[in-house]
Design a protein around this motif. Structure first.
Motif: not given
Length: 170
Positions: A16-20, A81-85, A141-145
């Motif tokens: 999921a991380v890559a998909e996001a 990202t789908g990662m747990p909190e 890589a993530d533009p929002a981050v």
């Protein structure tokens, strides 16, 4: 695009991380910033009752409000990202993070002693966050981050400048 399994079997979906659009650097930065901000918020919340300097108290309240909003945004980005909190940094003391021991010492101080210790903690926090934000912009890589990291870098520099003005001899 799905990747083929190494054995020639059926294709598997990327995590999921890559998909996001995020990579581990984006996730790690987000998690670290949440941990840094939350620990600093604990210190900032002491300021209204303990500071001896009205201007430093006002500054601390402003920083706290911005950190609270930033934590909300960081959690949103992490969730995307789908990662747990969960906090992989729980129990760790890192550069720029006020330690639990220092937080306890801070809670026992007031007036000028509190102000000096809070200012030192804020300075270390702002400097570390600014440096980490620069690294995220270079390696993420993530533009929002990366956009949030750019904002953090700018804000922390402004905070450092304002803190220097507040703590310089008057």
């Amino acid at each position: 695009m799905p990747a083929a399994a190494p054995t020639g079997g059926p294709a598997v979906s990327p995590p999921a991380v890559a998909e996001a659009g995020a990579i581990s650097t984006d996730v790690a930065w987000t998690q670290l910033m949440i941990a840094l901000d939350e620990r600093m918020l604990a210190a900032l919340r002491l300021a209204p009752q303990r500071t001896g300097d009205k201007d430093l108290g006002t500054f601390a309240a402003d920083v706290a409000r911005r950190h609270e909003a930033e934590v909300v945004r960081l959690r949103e980005l992490l969730q995307a990202t789908g990662m747990p909190e969960s906090n992989p940094h729980e129990g760790h003391d890192m550069p720029g993070m006020i330690t639990k021991e220092n937080l306890a010492l801070l809670a026992g101080r007031s007036g000028a002693e509190f102000d000096a210790m809070l200012a030192d903690s804020l300075r270390a926090h702002f400097e570390q966050c600014r440096m980490l934000a620069g690294s995220e912009q270079s390696a993420g890589a993530d533009p929002a981050v990366k956009a949030l990291a750019a904002s953090v870098e700018t804000t922390r520099q402004a905070d450092l400048d304002q803190l220097a003005a507040l703590t310089s001899p008057r």
